[in-house]
Design a protein around this motif. Structure first.
Motif, PDB file in Angstrom:
ATOM      1  N   ARG A   1     -61.865  16.388 -10.598  1.00 26.83           N
ATOM      2  CA  ARG A   1     -61.033  16.367  -9.403  1.00 26.83           C
ATOM      3  C   ARG A   1     -59.691  16.940  -9.842  1.00 26.83           C
ATOM      4  O   ARG A   1     -59.004  16.363 -10.681  1.00 26.83           O
ATOM      5  CB  ARG A   1     -60.830  14.964  -8.843  1.00 26.83           C
ATOM      6  N   VAL A   2     -59.342  18.092  -9.285  1.00 23.07           N
ATOM      7  CA  VAL A   2     -58.071  18.739  -9.601  1.00 23.07           C
ATOM      8  C   VAL A   2     -57.218  18.698  -8.338  1.00 23.07           C
ATOM      9  O   VAL A   2     -57.629  19.198  -7.295  1.00 23.07           O
ATOM     10  CB  VAL A   2     -58.268  20.200 -10.062  1.00 23.07           C
ATOM     11  N   THR A   3     -56.053  18.077  -8.456  1.00 22.76           N
ATOM     12  CA  THR A   3     -55.146  17.943  -7.322  1.00 22.76           C
ATOM     13  C   THR A   3     -53.819  18.604  -7.678  1.00 22.76           C
ATOM     14  O   THR A   3     -53.234  18.301  -8.721  1.00 22.76           O
ATOM     15  CB  THR A   3     -54.902  16.462  -6.977  1.00 22.76           C
ATOM     16  N   ILE A   4     -53.373  19.497  -6.818  1.00 26.91           N
ATOM     17  CA  ILE A   4     -52.077  20.140  -6.986  1.00 26.91           C
ATOM     18  C   ILE A   4     -51.208  19.652  -5.834  1.00 26.91           C
ATOM     19  O   ILE A   4     -51.464  19.977  -4.672  1.00 26.91           O
ATOM     20  CB  ILE A   4     -52.195  21.673  -6.987  1.00 26.91           C
ATOM     21  N   GLU A   5     -50.212  18.863  -6.202  1.00 28.21           N
ATOM     22  CA  GLU A   5     -49.348  18.269  -5.185  1.00 28.21           C
ATOM     23  C   GLU A   5     -47.924  18.236  -5.717  1.00 28.21           C
ATOM     24  O   GLU A   5     -47.683  17.773  -6.841  1.00 28.21           O
ATOM     25  CB  GLU A   5     -49.820  16.850  -4.861  1.00 28.21           C
TER      26      GLU A   5
ATOM     27  N   LYS B   1     -55.451  14.374 -17.045  1.00 27.01           N
ATOM     28  CA  LYS B   1     -54.393  15.244 -17.565  1.00 27.01           C
ATOM     29  C   LYS B   1     -53.437  15.496 -16.412  1.00 27.01           C
ATOM     30  O   LYS B   1     -53.867  15.810 -15.301  1.00 27.01           O
ATOM     31  CB  LYS B   1     -54.932  16.602 -18.013  1.00 27.01           C
ATOM     32  N   LYS B   2     -52.156  15.378 -16.681  1.00 25.03           N
ATOM     33  CA  LYS B   2     -51.163  15.658 -15.656  1.00 25.03           C
ATOM     34  C   LYS B   2     -50.157  16.643 -16.242  1.00 25.03           C
ATOM     35  O   LYS B   2     -49.548  16.371 -17.265  1.00 25.03           O
ATOM     36  CB  LYS B   2     -50.463  14.382 -15.207  1.00 25.03           C
ATOM     37  N   LYS B   3     -50.019  17.785 -15.595  1.00 26.89           N
ATOM     38  CA  LYS B   3     -49.137  18.849 -16.062  1.00 26.89           C
ATOM     39  C   LYS B   3     -48.202  19.268 -14.932  1.00 26.89           C
ATOM     40  O   LYS B   3     -48.580  19.233 -13.762  1.00 26.89           O
ATOM     41  CB  LYS B   3     -49.944  20.083 -16.521  1.00 26.89           C
TER      42      LYS B   3
ATOM     43  N   THR C   1     -58.596  15.119 -13.177  1.00 29.93           N
ATOM     44  CA  THR C   1     -59.348  13.939 -13.558  1.00 29.93           C
ATOM     45  C   THR C   1     -60.771  14.355 -13.859  1.00 29.93           C
ATOM     46  O   THR C   1     -61.437  14.969 -13.025  1.00 29.93           O
ATOM     47  CB  THR C   1     -59.350  12.887 -12.424  1.00 29.93           C
ATOM     48  N   GLN C   2     -61.232  14.058 -15.075  1.00 26.55           N
ATOM     49  CA  GLN C   2     -62.601  14.357 -15.457  1.00 26.55           C
ATOM     50  C   GLN C   2     -63.377  13.049 -15.480  1.00 26.55           C
ATOM     51  O   GLN C   2     -62.950  12.078 -16.099  1.00 26.55           O
ATOM     52  CB  GLN C   2     -62.663  15.018 -16.830  1.00 26.55           C
TER      53      GLN C   2
ATOM     54  N   GLY D   1     -65.757  18.004  -7.551  1.00 29.60           N
ATOM     55  CA  GLY D   1     -67.206  18.107  -7.643  1.00 29.60           C
ATOM     56  C   GLY D   1     -67.668  18.512  -9.027  1.00 29.60           C
ATOM     57  O   GLY D   1     -66.890  18.574  -9.979  1.00 29.60           O
ATOM     58  N   ASP D   2     -68.975  18.790  -9.114  1.00 24.86           N
ATOM     59  CA  ASP D   2     -69.589  19.215 -10.375  1.00 24.86           C
ATOM     60  C   ASP D   2     -69.427  20.720 -10.538  1.00 24.86           C
ATOM     61  O   ASP D   2     -69.745  21.490  -9.622  1.00 24.86           O
ATOM     62  CB  ASP D   2     -71.081  18.875 -10.396  1.00 24.86           C
ATOM     63  N   ILE D   3     -68.967  21.112 -11.713  1.00 23.91           N
ATOM     64  CA  ILE D   3     -68.819  22.535 -12.027  1.00 23.91           C
ATOM     65  C   ILE D   3     -70.214  23.132 -12.195  1.00 23.91           C
ATOM     66  O   ILE D   3     -71.089  22.537 -12.820  1.00 23.91           O
ATOM     67  CB  ILE D   3     -67.988  22.711 -13.320  1.00 23.91           C
TER      68      ILE D   3
END
Length: 165
Positions: A84-88, A106-108, A95-96, A7-9
């Motif tokens: 969208r921040v996904t931790i899997e 960005k993938k870390k 994803t911005q 969502g929107d920050i």
């Protein structure tokens, strides 16, 4: 298990992130100022050109103080931050969504996250420094739980108060 924020920050979180970024750079400028003061003292005792060190130290010290003590911006509503921040598994994917339908991804790896700053409103996943943190606003949690998120970063979570006003 998957943890997802989307969502929107909020405006407050954007302003707070901006303030944290400014304070980070202010601390580095203060360190550089101390180095210049040491150079000034060495030049003073060696009868060298200490005036250059003095001017540089004063200017850097003033800039650091302004950055550190500057109040938070009144608003950042014109700037839209949609994430969208996904931790899997072992990865954090951020994803911005940018203007014009473009995206930046960005993938870390989880072990690249140095620390997590936890506030009342969000988590900052810091992988380099605070200016490159991934923002996970608490109200944007779509899947997963906060307990699971915190269990992924055990030992790296720092709780910070929200008093910047």
């Amino acid at each position: 298990m998957v943890v997802e924020f989307y969502g929107d920050i909020s405006d407050y979180t954007k302003r707070r992130a901006d303030k944290l970024r400014k304070r980070f750079f202010a601390k580095w400028l203060a360190v550089l100022t101390v180095v210049l003061i040491v150079g000034l003292l060495i030049a003073l005792f060696a009868n060298g050109g200490f005036i250059v060190f003095l001017i540089a130290a004063v200017v850097l010290g003033c800039v650091a103080a302004v950055l550190y003590f500057a109040p938070m911006r009144k608003t950042m509503e014109k700037v839209r931050w949609t994430f969208r921040v996904t931790i899997e598994g072992d990865f954090v994917t951020c994803t911005q969504y940018l203007e014009g339908g473009k995206t930046a991804v960005k993938k870390k790896r989880l072990d690249q996250i140095k620390r997590v700053i936890k506030t009342n409103y969000c988590y900052y996943l810091v992988y380099n420094d605070i200016s490159n943190a991934i923002i996970c606003e608490r109200c944007l949690l779509k899947r997963g739980t906060f307990e699971y998120l915190e269990s992924l970063f055990t030992g790296r979570i720092r709780v910070q108060n929200d008093s910047f006003e």
